[in-house]
Scaffold this motif. Structure first.
Motif, PDB file in Angstrom:
ATOM      1  N   VAL A  66      36.113  44.220  37.741  1.00 28.89           N
ATOM      2  CA  VAL A  66      36.399  44.245  39.005  1.00 28.89           C
ATOM      3  C   VAL A  66      37.246  42.911  39.245  1.00 28.89           C
ATOM      4  O   VAL A  66      38.352  42.752  39.800  1.00 28.89           O
ATOM      5  N   GLU A  67      36.413  41.650  38.993  1.00 24.83           N
ATOM      6  CA  GLU A  67      36.862  40.434  39.720  1.00 24.83           C
ATOM      7  C   GLU A  67      38.291  40.112  39.013  1.00 24.83           C
ATOM      8  O   GLU A  67      39.241  39.960  40.043  1.00 24.83           O
ATOM      9  N   PRO A  68      38.700  40.413  37.873  1.00 27.84           N
ATOM     10  CA  PRO A  68      40.054  39.830  37.209  1.00 27.84           C
ATOM     11  C   PRO A  68      40.924  40.694  37.667  1.00 27.84           C
ATOM     12  O   PRO A  68      42.283  40.582  38.132  1.00 27.84           O
ATOM     13  N   ALA A  69      40.644  42.158  37.910  1.00 22.00           N
ATOM     14  CA  ALA A  69      41.356  42.984  38.499  1.00 22.00           C
ATOM     15  C   ALA A  69      41.977  42.887  39.913  1.00 22.00           C
ATOM     16  O   ALA A  69      43.096  42.875  40.310  1.00 22.00           O
ATOM     17  N   VAL A  70      40.958  42.581  40.609  1.00 21.82           N
ATOM     18  CA  VAL A  70      41.415  41.891  41.947  1.00 21.82           C
ATOM     19  C   VAL A  70      42.244  40.948  41.997  1.00 21.82           C
ATOM     20  O   VAL A  70      43.346  40.505  42.762  1.00 21.82           O
ATOM     21  N   ASP A  71      41.956  39.684  41.156  1.00 21.28           N
ATOM     22  CA  ASP A  71      42.850  38.650  41.132  1.00 21.28           C
ATOM     23  C   ASP A  71      44.240  39.121  40.802  1.00 21.28           C
ATOM     24  O   ASP A  71      45.236  38.802  41.128  1.00 21.28           O
ATOM     25  N   VAL A  72      44.448  40.019  39.747  1.00 16.49           N
ATOM     26  CA  VAL A  72      45.539  40.176  39.314  1.00 16.49           C
ATOM     27  C   VAL A  72      46.529  41.108  40.274  1.00 16.49           C
ATOM     28  O   VAL A  72      47.747  40.914  40.290  1.00 16.49           O
ATOM     29  N   VAL A 120      37.267  49.589  39.185  1.00 17.68           N
ATOM     30  CA  VAL A 120      38.277  49.037  39.572  1.00 17.68           C
ATOM     31  C   VAL A 120      39.363  49.142  40.603  1.00 17.68           C
ATOM     32  O   VAL A 120      39.749  48.678  41.578  1.00 17.68           O
ATOM     33  N   GLU A 121      39.544  50.649  40.624  1.00 12.34           N
ATOM     34  CA  GLU A 121      40.680  51.091  41.521  1.00 12.34           C
ATOM     35  C   GLU A 121      40.441  50.955  43.169  1.00 12.34           C
ATOM     36  O   GLU A 121      41.290  50.303  43.883  1.00 12.34           O
ATOM     37  N   ARG A 136      59.238  47.426  39.119  1.00 12.45           N
ATOM     38  CA  ARG A 136      58.773  48.013  38.266  1.00 12.45           C
ATOM     39  C   ARG A 136      57.657  47.183  37.248  1.00 12.45           C
ATOM     40  O   ARG A 136      56.921  47.789  37.269  1.00 12.45           O
ATOM     41  N   LEU A 137      57.638  45.800  37.516  1.00 13.57           N
ATOM     42  CA  LEU A 137      56.663  45.190  36.855  1.00 13.57           C
ATOM     43  C   LEU A 137      55.439  45.307  37.775  1.00 13.57           C
ATOM     44  O   LEU A 137      54.304  45.197  37.125  1.00 13.57           O
ATOM     45  N   ARG A 138      55.379  45.344  39.051  1.00 12.72           N
ATOM     46  CA  ARG A 138      54.327  45.418  39.964  1.00 12.72           C
ATOM     47  C   ARG A 138      53.574  46.694  39.540  1.00 12.72           C
ATOM     48  O   ARG A 138      52.575  46.946  39.481  1.00 12.72           O
ATOM     49  N   ARG A 139      54.380  47.927  39.348  1.00 16.97           N
ATOM     50  CA  ARG A 139      53.853  49.152  38.906  1.00 16.97           C
ATOM     51  C   ARG A 139      52.982  49.047  37.624  1.00 16.97           C
ATOM     52  O   ARG A 139      51.984  49.699  37.316  1.00 16.97           O
ATOM     53  N   GLN A 140      53.893  48.369  36.600  1.00 10.91           N
ATOM     54  CA  GLN A 140      53.188  48.016  35.342  1.00 10.91           C
ATOM     55  C   GLN A 140      51.938  47.481  35.340  1.00 10.91           C
ATOM     56  O   GLN A 140      50.896  47.899  34.596  1.00 10.91           O
ATOM     57  N   SER A 141      52.012  46.480  36.193  1.00 11.17           N
ATOM     58  CA  SER A 141      50.626  45.510  36.244  1.00 11.17           C
ATOM     59  C   SER A 141      49.476  46.621  36.742  1.00 11.17           C
ATOM     60  O   SER A 141      48.408  46.304  36.388  1.00 11.17           O
ATOM     61  N   PHE A 142      49.803  47.375  37.744  1.00 12.81           N
ATOM     62  CA  PHE A 142      48.800  48.187  38.417  1.00 12.81           C
ATOM     63  C   PHE A 142      48.480  49.211  37.167  1.00 12.81           C
ATOM     64  O   PHE A 142      47.284  49.386  37.058  1.00 12.81           O
ATOM     65  N   ALA A 143      49.261  49.566  36.591  1.00 10.44           N
ATOM     66  CA  ALA A 143      49.029  50.595  35.528  1.00 10.44           C
ATOM     67  C   ALA A 143      47.975  50.058  34.485  1.00 10.44           C
ATOM     68  O   ALA A 143      47.051  50.465  33.909  1.00 10.44           O
ATOM     69  N   GLU A 144      48.235  48.680  34.142  1.00  7.40           N
ATOM     70  CA  GLU A 144      47.439  48.020  33.192  1.00  7.40           C
ATOM     71  C   GLU A 144      46.022  47.809  33.887  1.00  7.40           C
ATOM     72  O   GLU A 144      44.967  48.115  33.052  1.00  7.40           O
ATOM     73  N   LEU A 145      45.944  47.488  34.988  1.00  5.14           N
ATOM     74  CA  LEU A 145      44.609  47.126  35.308  1.00  5.14           C
ATOM     75  C   LEU A 145      43.628  48.314  35.952  1.00  5.14           C
ATOM     76  O   LEU A 145      42.555  48.343  36.035  1.00  5.14           O
ATOM     77  N   LEU A 146      44.489  49.591  35.786  1.00  6.48           N
ATOM     78  CA  LEU A 146      43.589  50.753  36.188  1.00  6.48           C
ATOM     79  C   LEU A 146      43.676  51.579  34.902  1.00  6.48           C
ATOM     80  O   LEU A 146      43.188  52.804  35.105  1.00  6.48           O
ATOM     81  N   GLY A 147      44.262  51.111  33.741  1.00  5.68           N
ATOM     82  CA  GLY A 147      44.254  51.947  32.634  1.00  5.68           C
ATOM     83  C   GLY A 147      42.781  51.802  32.001  1.00  5.68           C
ATOM     84  O   GLY A 147      41.906  51.166  32.168  1.00  5.68           O
ATOM     85  N   GLN A 148      42.904  52.563  30.865  1.00  2.37           N
ATOM     86  CA  GLN A 148      41.661  52.945  30.037  1.00  2.37           C
ATOM     87  C   GLN A 148      41.352  51.595  29.317  1.00  2.37           C
ATOM     88  O   GLN A 148      40.111  51.219  28.840  1.00  2.37           O
ATOM     89  N   ASP A 149      42.432  50.974  28.946  1.00  2.00           N
ATOM     90  CA  ASP A 149      42.265  49.577  28.041  1.00  2.00           C
ATOM     91  C   ASP A 149      41.658  48.349  28.848  1.00  2.00           C
ATOM     92  O   ASP A 149      41.151  47.256  28.424  1.00  2.00           O
ATOM     93  N   TRP A 150      41.282  48.588  30.296  1.00  2.26           N
ATOM     94  CA  TRP A 150      41.057  47.446  30.973  1.00  2.26           C
ATOM     95  C   TRP A 150      39.461  47.315  30.917  1.00  2.26           C
ATOM     96  O   TRP A 150      38.596  48.327  31.420  1.00  2.26           O
ATOM     97  N   THR A 151      39.044  46.271  30.446  1.00  2.00           N
ATOM     98  CA  THR A 151      37.624  46.330  29.977  1.00  2.00           C
ATOM     99  C   THR A 151      37.102  44.827  30.832  1.00  2.00           C
ATOM    100  O   THR A 151      35.990  44.495  30.601  1.00  2.00           O
TER     101      THR A 151
END
Lengths: 216, 216
Positions: free
Chosen positions: B177-183, A177-178, B159-174
Motif C-alpha cells: 500500500v505505502e508505495p502505491a499511495v506515494d506513487v 491497494v485500490e 495518458r501517463l497518469r492512467r498508465q501509472s494507475f494501471a501499474e499500481l493496481l495491476g497484478q504485478d504490483w507486489t
C-alpha cells in the motif's frame, strides 16, 4: 463615483456568496455520493460543475468591467483583485468536489471507502463541509471574527489527514491497494477544499480590515 | 503614460520569467531528489520555496502599484490581472514541487518509487519539467505558437497518469500500500504542475492575442 463603486462591489460579493452556495451543495452531494455509493448524485455533481464555471466567468467579467469603468483608487483595486482571486478559489473547490464525485462514480455500486477508513473520511468531509458553509457565511456577512474558527478547523483537518494515512498504512488494512489509493486521494481533495476555504476567508478579512492574516 | 505602462509591464513579465526559472529548478531538483533518494536536494527544494513565495509577494505589490499609479485602461487591466494570476499559478507549481520533495525526504535512504513504477513516474516528471521550461520560454519570448505544444504534452501527461494507475493496481504490483499511495500522490502532483503550466501559457496567449484558448 465611490458610492457607485461600493454598490457594484456589494453586487460582486453577492455573486461570490451565490457561487459559494453552489460549491457548498457540490461538496455535500459529492460526499453523500461517496459515502452512500449514490451514482445519481455523483453524476449530478459532475454535470452541475459547469454552473460554477459559468458563474466564475460572469463574475470575472463584472469585476473587470468595474475596474475599467470606475477608475478605482488603489484600495479599491486590491478589493477587486481579491474578489477575482476568491472566485478562482471557489471554482477550484467545485473542481475538487467533482474529483470526489468521480471516485464515487468509479466504484459504484460499491462504496469507494472501506469501513475501516470510513469514519475518518466522513469526519474530513464533515469538516470540509462546515468550512465551506462558514466561508459562505463570512462572504455573506463579512463578519471576519468567524474567520478565526476556520483556522482551528483546518488544524483538525490536518490531524485527520494524518490519521487517515495511519489507517491505510496500518496492519489492520486488509483492503489492498485500490481503496488505499482512493482514500489517499480523497483525503488530499478534502484537504485542498479546506485550504481554499481558509484562503477565501482570509481574503475577506483582507477586504474588510486591510490586513492579510499570517497564514493566507 | 501608455509607454510607461508597457515598460512596467515588461518589468513584470521579466519578474514572472525569473520566478518561472526558480520553479523550473524546483521541479527538476525535486525529481532528482525523488528518483535518486537524495535527501539533501529534497531539503534544498523545501528550503528554497520561500524565495518563490517572496517573489510572488513582490510581483503582486509591483503589479498593484502599477494599477494604482497609472490608471490603466481596460485592456491593460486585464493584462495586469492575468499577471497576478500567473504568479499564483507559478507559486502553486513551487508548492507542488515541495510536495514531491517531501515524499522523497520521507522515504530516504530508500527510493519512494518502486522499480516497477519508476519509468512512468520518471516520464511524467520529464514531461512536467519540459512543460515548465516551455512555459518559462513563452513568458520570456511571448512567442505564443509554442503554447500549442503544451496542450499535446498535457495529453501525454493524462495518458501517463492512467498508465501509472494501471501499474499500481495491476497484478504485478507486489509493493503493497505505502508505495502505491506515494506513487498515486506523486502522479497527482506532476499532473497538477502540468495543468498550471498550461494555464500560465494560456494566460500569456491571452495577454498577447486578447483571446483565451478554449481549455484555459
Amino acid at each position: 463615483m465611490r458610492a457607485a463603486f461600493h454598490d457594484d462591489l456589494d453586487a460582486i460579493f453577492n455573486d461570490l456568496t451565490n457561487v459559494c452556495e453552489l460549491v457548498s451543495v457540490a461538496v455535500r452531494d459529492a460526499t453523500t455520493a461517496l459515502l452512500d455509493a449514490r451514482n445519481d448524485l455523483a453524476e449530478q455533481v459532475i454535470d452541475k460543475d459547469i454552473e460554477i464555471d459559468d458563474a466564475r466567468e460572469r463574475i470575472e467579467e463584472n469585476a473587470l468591467e468595474l475596474l475599467g469603468l470606475q477608475s478605482p483608487v488603489a484600495g479599491d483595486l486590491r478589493v477587486v483583485v481579491a474578489a477575482l482571486r476568491m472566485i478562482s478559489d471557489l471554482e477550484r473547490m467545485g473542481d475538487l468536489s467533482v474529483h470526489v464525485a468521480k471516485i464515487a462514480r468509479l466504484r459504484t455500486p460499491n462504496k469507494a471507502v472501506p469501513e475501516l477508513a470510513q469514519p475518518t473520511i466522513a469526519k474530513m468531509a464533515e469538516i470540509a463541509q462546515q468550512m465551506v458553509e462558514r466561508t459562505c457565511q463570512i462572504l455573506r456577512t463579512r463578519d471576519v471574527s468567524a474567520a478565526q474558527d476556520l483556522v482551528a478547523d483546518d488544524d483538525e483537518m490536518d490531524r485527520l489527514r494524518r490519521q487517515s494515512f495511519a489507517e491505510l498504512l496500518g496492519q489492520d488494512w486488509t483492503h489492498g491497494v485500490e481503496p488505499a489509493v482512493d482514500v489517499a486521494l480523497l483525503g488530499r481533495y478534502y484537504e485542498r477544499i479546506a485550504d481554499h476555504a481558509v484562503t477565501v476567508a482570509n481574503r475577506v478579512v483582507f477586504v474588510v480590515t486591510g490586513e492579510t492574516p499570517a497564514d493566507s
